[in-house]
Design a protein around this motif. Structure first.
Motif, PDB file in Angstrom:
ATOM      1  N   GLN A 199      43.267  30.290  41.872  1.00 54.80           N
ATOM      2  CA  GLN A 199      42.058  31.271  41.443  1.00 54.80           C
ATOM      3  C   GLN A 199      42.342  32.320  42.564  1.00 54.80           C
ATOM      4  OE1 GLN A 199      40.656  31.313  38.381  1.00 54.80           O
ATOM      5  NE2 GLN A 199      41.568  29.465  37.996  1.00 54.80           N
ATOM      6  N   PHE A 200      42.968  33.573  42.327  1.00 61.49           N
ATOM      7  CA  PHE A 200      43.099  34.628  43.572  1.00 61.49           C
ATOM      8  C   PHE A 200      41.595  34.748  44.368  1.00 61.49           C
ATOM      9  CE2 PHE A 200      42.433  37.361  40.111  1.00 61.49           C
ATOM     10  CZ  PHE A 200      41.740  38.230  40.377  1.00 61.49           C
ATOM     11  N   GLU A 201      40.544  34.967  43.163  1.00 66.50           N
ATOM     12  CA  GLU A 201      39.234  35.369  43.711  1.00 66.50           C
ATOM     13  C   GLU A 201      38.693  34.174  44.703  1.00 66.50           C
ATOM     14  OE1 GLU A 201      38.305  33.275  39.671  1.00 66.50           O
ATOM     15  OE2 GLU A 201      40.076  34.508  40.714  1.00 66.50           O
ATOM     16  N   GLU A 202      39.271  32.832  44.569  1.00 64.95           N
ATOM     17  CA  GLU A 202      38.845  31.799  45.509  1.00 64.95           C
ATOM     18  C   GLU A 202      39.603  31.915  46.839  1.00 64.95           C
ATOM     19  OE1 GLU A 202      38.876  28.297  43.285  1.00 64.95           O
ATOM     20  OE2 GLU A 202      37.503  29.065  41.674  1.00 64.95           O
ATOM     21  N   VAL A 203      40.921  32.488  46.724  1.00 65.58           N
ATOM     22  CA  VAL A 203      41.674  32.252  47.882  1.00 65.58           C
ATOM     23  C   VAL A 203      41.560  33.534  48.899  1.00 65.58           C
ATOM     24  CG1 VAL A 203      44.113  32.567  48.732  1.00 65.58           C
ATOM     25  CG2 VAL A 203      43.434  31.202  46.552  1.00 65.58           C
ATOM     26  N   LEU A 204      41.105  34.584  48.491  1.00 66.63           N
ATOM     27  CA  LEU A 204      41.241  36.045  49.075  1.00 66.63           C
ATOM     28  C   LEU A 204      39.571  36.322  49.288  1.00 66.63           C
ATOM     29  CD1 LEU A 204      44.026  37.733  47.240  1.00 66.63           C
ATOM     30  CD2 LEU A 204      44.214  36.273  49.340  1.00 66.63           C
ATOM     31  N   SER A 205      39.447  36.876  50.498  1.00 65.39           N
ATOM     32  CA  SER A 205      38.000  37.719  50.700  1.00 65.39           C
ATOM     33  C   SER A 205      38.373  38.744  51.539  1.00 65.39           C
ATOM     34  CB  SER A 205      37.194  36.632  51.148  1.00 65.39           C
ATOM     35  OG  SER A 205      37.453  36.188  52.265  1.00 65.39           O
ATOM     36  N   ASP A 206      37.441  39.710  51.697  1.00 65.26           N
ATOM     37  CA  ASP A 206      37.388  40.688  52.774  1.00 65.26           C
ATOM     38  C   ASP A 206      38.446  41.780  52.445  1.00 65.26           C
ATOM     39  OD1 ASP A 206      34.768  40.353  53.891  1.00 65.26           O
ATOM     40  OD2 ASP A 206      35.423  38.980  55.473  1.00 65.26           O
ATOM     41  N   TYR A 207      38.750  42.044  51.266  1.00 67.82           N
ATOM     42  CA  TYR A 207      39.992  42.978  50.985  1.00 67.82           C
ATOM     43  C   TYR A 207      39.428  44.360  51.125  1.00 67.82           C
ATOM     44  CZ  TYR A 207      44.140  40.000  51.145  1.00 67.82           C
ATOM     45  OH  TYR A 207      44.992  39.170  51.453  1.00 67.82           O
ATOM     46  N   ASP A 208      40.368  45.444  51.713  1.00 68.23           N
ATOM     47  CA  ASP A 208      39.908  46.862  51.457  1.00 68.23           C
ATOM     48  C   ASP A 208      40.129  47.524  50.259  1.00 68.23           C
ATOM     49  OD1 ASP A 208      39.320  47.377  54.517  1.00 68.23           O
ATOM     50  OD2 ASP A 208      41.337  46.180  54.592  1.00 68.23           O
ATOM     51  N   ALA A 209      41.226  46.897  49.354  1.00 68.02           N
ATOM     52  CA  ALA A 209      41.640  47.836  48.253  1.00 68.02           C
ATOM     53  C   ALA A 209      42.409  46.768  47.525  1.00 68.02           C
ATOM     54  CB  ALA A 209      42.485  48.679  48.685  1.00 68.02           C
ATOM     55  N   VAL A 210      42.197  46.855  45.973  1.00 68.58           N
ATOM     56  CA  VAL A 210      42.672  46.143  45.007  1.00 68.58           C
ATOM     57  C   VAL A 210      43.645  47.358  44.093  1.00 68.58           C
ATOM     58  CG1 VAL A 210      42.620  44.690  42.889  1.00 68.58           C
ATOM     59  CG2 VAL A 210      41.383  44.278  45.121  1.00 68.58           C
ATOM     60  N   VAL A 211      44.821  46.952  43.839  1.00 68.39           N
ATOM     61  CA  VAL A 211      45.383  47.778  42.744  1.00 68.39           C
ATOM     62  C   VAL A 211      45.607  46.749  41.459  1.00 68.39           C
ATOM     63  CG1 VAL A 211      47.482  48.847  42.018  1.00 68.39           C
ATOM     64  CG2 VAL A 211      46.862  49.314  44.133  1.00 68.39           C
ATOM     65  N   ASP A 212      44.810  47.034  40.424  1.00 68.33           N
ATOM     66  CA  ASP A 212      44.959  46.131  39.190  1.00 68.33           C
ATOM     67  C   ASP A 212      45.811  46.768  38.148  1.00 68.33           C
ATOM     68  OD1 ASP A 212      43.970  44.065  37.384  1.00 68.33           O
ATOM     69  OD2 ASP A 212      43.138  45.774  36.341  1.00 68.33           O
ATOM     70  N   THR A 213      46.782  45.839  37.533  1.00 70.31           N
ATOM     71  CA  THR A 213      47.614  46.296  36.733  1.00 70.31           C
ATOM     72  C   THR A 213      47.345  45.342  35.160  1.00 70.31           C
ATOM     73  OG1 THR A 213      49.406  44.848  37.159  1.00 70.31           O
ATOM     74  CG2 THR A 213      49.382  46.937  38.218  1.00 70.31           C
ATOM     75  N   MET A 214      46.487  44.623  35.370  1.00 69.17           N
ATOM     76  CA  MET A 214      46.261  43.546  34.197  1.00 69.17           C
ATOM     77  C   MET A 214      45.006  43.711  33.472  1.00 69.17           C
ATOM     78  SD  MET A 214      48.807  41.741  34.868  1.00 69.17           S
ATOM     79  CE  MET A 214      48.389  40.188  33.749  1.00 69.17           C
ATOM     80  N   GLY A 215      44.125  44.162  33.686  1.00 69.55           N
ATOM     81  CA  GLY A 215      42.679  44.378  33.026  1.00 69.55           C
ATOM     82  C   GLY A 215      41.935  43.257  32.775  1.00 69.55           C
ATOM     83  N   GLY A 216      41.093  43.275  32.001  1.00 70.65           N
ATOM     84  CA  GLY A 216      40.063  42.157  31.362  1.00 70.65           C
ATOM     85  C   GLY A 216      39.659  41.278  32.542  1.00 70.65           C
ATOM     86  N   ASP A 217      39.407  40.151  32.322  1.00 71.87           N
ATOM     87  CA  ASP A 217      38.774  39.196  33.152  1.00 71.87           C
ATOM     88  C   ASP A 217      39.364  39.334  34.634  1.00 71.87           C
ATOM     89  OD1 ASP A 217      37.301  38.188  31.375  1.00 71.87           O
ATOM     90  OD2 ASP A 217      38.501  36.402  31.160  1.00 71.87           O
ATOM     91  N   ILE A 218      40.631  39.503  34.905  1.00 76.32           N
ATOM     92  CA  ILE A 218      41.324  39.674  36.193  1.00 76.32           C
ATOM     93  C   ILE A 218      40.683  40.905  37.011  1.00 76.32           C
ATOM     94  CG2 ILE A 218      43.469  40.281  37.210  1.00 76.32           C
ATOM     95  CD1 ILE A 218      44.850  38.359  35.176  1.00 76.32           C
ATOM     96  N   LEU A 219      40.493  41.973  36.107  1.00 77.87           N
ATOM     97  CA  LEU A 219      40.056  43.265  36.615  1.00 77.87           C
ATOM     98  C   LEU A 219      38.513  42.827  37.354  1.00 77.87           C
ATOM     99  CD1 LEU A 219      39.502  46.240  37.130  1.00 77.87           C
ATOM    100  CD2 LEU A 219      39.081  46.591  34.737  1.00 77.87           C
TER     101      LEU A 219
END
Length: 311
Positions: A199-219
């Motif tokens: 689960q990326f949201e459990e692995v990563l934190s304190d990021y400056d920017a996200v580029v989302d290409t998926m939408g939905g829950d991932i967004l």
């Protein structure tokens, strides 16, 4: 001229081949003989009828908004291009797209084709490349030392965005499947998250920017990895404003703006080898081949860009 068109909305089977007259250029346009084009999600989303309220066009519609080819005719007001020039472009979004032997392009949307690229490679760049560049530079304003998450790094936009973010001096994390781990690292990703097992949201934190290409829950989950003041841009939906506010971040959706000047800048990065085209698969120019190309794009698991060789 030969063209692959749709006369109705529907499945990939509505793509059919038809003879149409060559398009006529306006004073500020050139006529490009299409050597190659590429497939983008907008193609099949429009074909399926998902975008008909936004782009309310009459049939027949020629899909496709990437082109690489040679100029065969020049409008009276065109100053910087001539017949025989090899060019690439993300043309304006009209019903006369690039699944055809010829297409018109406004001069301001054109750029010279990088000399070290094939037409197929050049056709893979404009829409995805401009999308990635505008998301990173114009929208989230990524700079040296930023931590950036790029969702679906093995895809058409993602594979270019990783390279661009590294060029801008960022630390880059990306999601992909296990089979594409080596590929995204080769592109420059510093951190790989296997979306099937992590689960990326459990692995990563304190990021400056996200580029989302998926939408939905991932967004929505992507918002959680940002630090307060962080910036998210998505090309696949509408962010939850309440969630963004709660996490004290900026989240917006983005629709690419065709831009010849920016494309020429990307052309320079391609000429220098800083940015490398990512052609994952090449199809021939027929209704049957384009149906297969659409089918692959709709899986959301295509590696790199899907290109169509027209000439």
């Amino acid at each position: 001229m030969r063209a692959v068109i749709i006369n109705e909305y529907g499945s990939k089977d509505v793509l059919v081949e038809q003879e149409l007259p060559k398009p006529e250029i306006k004073a500020n346009q050139v006529l490009v003989e299409v050597y190659a084009t590429s497939i983008n999600p907008i193609d099949w989303k429009l074909r399926a009828g998902y975008l008909k309220q936004m782009l309310d066009w009459s049939f027949p519609i020629i899909l496709g908004w990437d082109v690489a080819g040679k100029i065969v005719e020049v409008g009276s007001e065109v100053k910087n291009y001539q017949v025989g020039d090899e060019v690439f472009a993300r043309p304006d979004t009209t019903r006369e797209g690039t699944y055809a032997e010829f297409t018109t392009v406004d001069e301001e949307l054109l750029a010279k084709k990088p000399s070290n690229l094939t037409f197929e490679e050049a056709a893979s760049i404009p829409l995805a490349g401009l999308t990635a560049w505008q998301c990173l530079v114009d929208n989230t304003k990524v700079k040296q030392g930023d931590k950036v998450l790029i969702q679906a790094g093995a895809g058409g936009v993602g594979s270019l965005a990783i390279q661009m973010a590294k060029h801008l001096g960022a630390y880059v994390a990306t999601t992909a499947s296990e089979k594409n781990e080596a590929y995204v690292k080769e592109l420059g990703a510093d951190e790989f998250i296997n979306y099937r097992t992590q689960q990326f949201e459990e692995v990563l934190s304190d990021y400056d920017a996200v580029v989302d290409t998926m939408g939905g829950d991932i967004l929505n989950e992507s918002i959680q990895v940002l630090k307060p003041g962080g910036r998210l841009v998505t090309i696949a939906g509408q962010p939850d404003e309440g969630l963004a506010e709660k996490h004290q971040v900026t989240a917006s959706s983005y629709w690419l703006t065709p831009n010849g000047k920016q494309l020429a800048e990307l052309g320079e990065l391609l000429e220098k080898g800083i940015l490398k085209p990512q052609v994952g698969s090449v199809y021939g120019f027929s209704a049957e081949e384009l149906q297969k190309a659409h089918e692959l794009s709709e899986t959301h698991h295509a590696k790199g860009k899907i290109v169509v060789k027209v000439k």
